[in-house]
Write an enzyme that holds these catalytic residues in place. Structure first.
Site, mmCIF file in Angstrom:
data_model
loop_
_atom_site.group_PDB
_atom_site.id
_atom_site.type_symbol
_atom_site.label_atom_id
_atom_site.label_comp_id
_atom_site.label_asym_id
_atom_site.label_seq_id
_atom_site.Cartn_x
_atom_site.Cartn_y
_atom_site.Cartn_z
ATOM 1 N N LYS A 174 43.457 23.142 -20.624
ATOM 2 C CA LYS A 174 43.206 24.508 -21.073
ATOM 3 C C LYS A 174 44.480 25.337 -21.143
ATOM 4 O O LYS A 174 44.619 26.183 -22.017
ATOM 5 C CB LYS A 174 42.199 25.191 -20.148
ATOM 6 C CG LYS A 174 40.777 24.719 -20.376
ATOM 7 C CD LYS A 174 39.776 25.661 -19.743
ATOM 8 C CE LYS A 174 38.355 25.202 -20.024
ATOM 9 N NZ LYS A 174 37.363 25.989 -19.300
ATOM 10 N N LYS B 130 32.814 24.834 -26.715
ATOM 11 C CA LYS B 130 32.524 26.176 -27.224
ATOM 12 C C LYS B 130 33.733 26.790 -27.907
ATOM 13 O O LYS B 130 33.598 27.660 -28.751
ATOM 14 C CB LYS B 130 32.179 27.115 -26.058
ATOM 15 C CG LYS B 130 30.950 26.753 -25.286
ATOM 16 C CD LYS B 130 30.677 27.843 -24.222
ATOM 17 C CE LYS B 130 29.644 27.378 -23.230
ATOM 18 N NZ LYS B 130 30.231 26.723 -22.038
ATOM 19 N N LYS C 122 36.328 16.408 -26.831
ATOM 20 C CA LYS C 122 35.001 16.798 -26.333
ATOM 21 C C LYS C 122 34.412 17.912 -27.202
ATOM 22 O O LYS C 122 35.146 18.775 -27.681
ATOM 23 C CB LYS C 122 35.240 17.280 -24.890
ATOM 24 C CG LYS C 122 34.103 17.792 -24.137
ATOM 25 C CD LYS C 122 34.538 18.179 -22.727
ATOM 26 C CE LYS C 122 35.095 19.594 -22.695
ATOM 27 N NZ LYS C 122 35.264 20.146 -21.358
#
Ligand code: TYM
Length: 332
Positions: free
Chosen positions: A111, A197, A194
């Site tokens: 991230k 969102k 993956k």
């Protein structure tokens, strides 16, 4: 006693990965466990969220969970920031967890990306708050997708170190529940990433709010390869995009991948995608309709969350008071 805790970030649309990897299992577990389900808004702000959007997304995610079948009469459903025990216990755990442990967290690395210096301190600390979420209720089982496994190992390490440092048998060592055929649903555009969102391309995911047409369009354009479907899981696993679609089909239909291959081996993707679309629409359309019905009455959703928070607080408060006593905070 067995108690379930799990959470989802209200940082964007709920998608098929959330549904198959987590939400569907949450619903099923309600039969046998006391369940606490949380919209983790404190976690969401570890990355920038527009305030007005965060509130709306929290309500929408609540509607999504209710539409999937979370029953607020038995299970507890609430948003995290309403129960102070999460942030308070996280502070105590910040003083238990070690920098070295957090430095190993792969999700932070993914991230934060290359610009690590510019990531929020909250993003680094994210797994400690997760441990606090779980242990504020002394939850014994945590149903999640594959991607959360490392964070749950950290929660066990924190519980263990707390118990050891203070010489108590206070926190349980929580077990992850990684259930079903689709524990890691991949992007429809890239079988190595993956489904998430935050992916810039909306075509990478199927949202629970997508219409039947949108689902059909996304699956039609989902990346595949030119070969027909194989006849063994071993062969399938060499083809990430094909594997992902077959896994989705299996999970949606409550089958195994071998069952699906028995039916489709030798057939082309056009036919497979047509049937997958039919199946996906038949499962997701009722959820979508129920979500829209619930969203028409935001006041009712807010009442569910408020009551859920009161019930959650009533469980967490005495546990936190006991933590304060164990740590030695003065309470004269
Ligand atoms: P979040 O919001 O990313 O995802 C919610 C749940 O959905 C699962 N999931 C997936 N499963 C399969 N395939 C995918 N592509 C996929 N994407 C997401 C996740 O594994 C998760 O179970 N950190 C957590 C939220 C959290 C939490 C907790 C979970 C906060 N505190 C305490 C358990 C216990 C998260 O970001 O989930």
């Amino acid at each position: 006693m067995n108690r379930i805790f799990s959470g989802v970030q209200p940082s964007g649309n709920l998608h098929l990965g959330n549904y198959l990897g987590a939400l569907r299992n949450w619903v099923r577990l309600q039969r046998d466990y006391e369940c606490i389900y949380c919209l983790v808004d404190l976690h969401a702000i570890t990355q920038w969220q527009e305030p007005a959007q965060l509130a709306a997304q929290t309500r929408e995610a609540a509607a999504g969970l209710l539409a999937c079948g979370i029953d607020p009469k038995t299970s507890i459903l609430f948003n995290q920031s309403r129960v102070p025990a999460h942030a308070e216990l996280a502070w105590v755990f910040n003083c238990v967890a070690r920098m070295g442990w957090l430095n190993r967290m792969t999700q932070f690395k993914e991230k934060a990306g290359k610009d690590r210096e510019n990531a929020s301190v909250g993003l680094f600390d994210y797994p400690v708050l997760m441990a606090a979420d779980i242990l504020a209720y002394k939850a014994t089982h945590v149903p999640v997708g594959e991607d959360q496994k490392q964070h749950l190992e950290l929660a066990r390490d924190i519980a263990q170190k707390f118990n050891h440092d203070f010489g108590v048998e206070f926190f349980p060592l929580t077990e992850p529940l990684i259930l079903g055929e689709a524990t890691r649903v991949m992007s429809l555009r890239d079988g190595s990433k993956k489904m998430s969102k935050t992916d810039a391309s909306d075509h990478s995911r199927i949202n629970l709010t997508d219409t039947a047409d949108a689902i059909a369009d996304k699956l039609k354009r989902a990346k595949t390869d030119p070969l027909p479907l194989p006849d063994s899981v071993e062969e399938l696993e060499k083809r990430p995009e094909a594997d992902n679609l077959v896994t989705i089909y299996a999970a949606l239909g409550d089958k195994t991948r071998s069952d699906v291959l028995r039916h489709f081996s030798g057939k082309g993707f056009a036919e497979f995608k047509r049937e997958l679309t039919e199946l996906a629409v038949s499962v997701l359309s009722p959820l979508n309709a129920e979500m829209r019905r619930l969203m028409a009455d935001p006041g009712a959703i807010d009442t569910v969350l408020r009551r859920g928070a009161e019930r959650a607080d009533a469980i967490a408060r005495p546990i936190l008071a006991e933590v304060h006593r164990i740590v030695g905070f003065l309470r004269a």
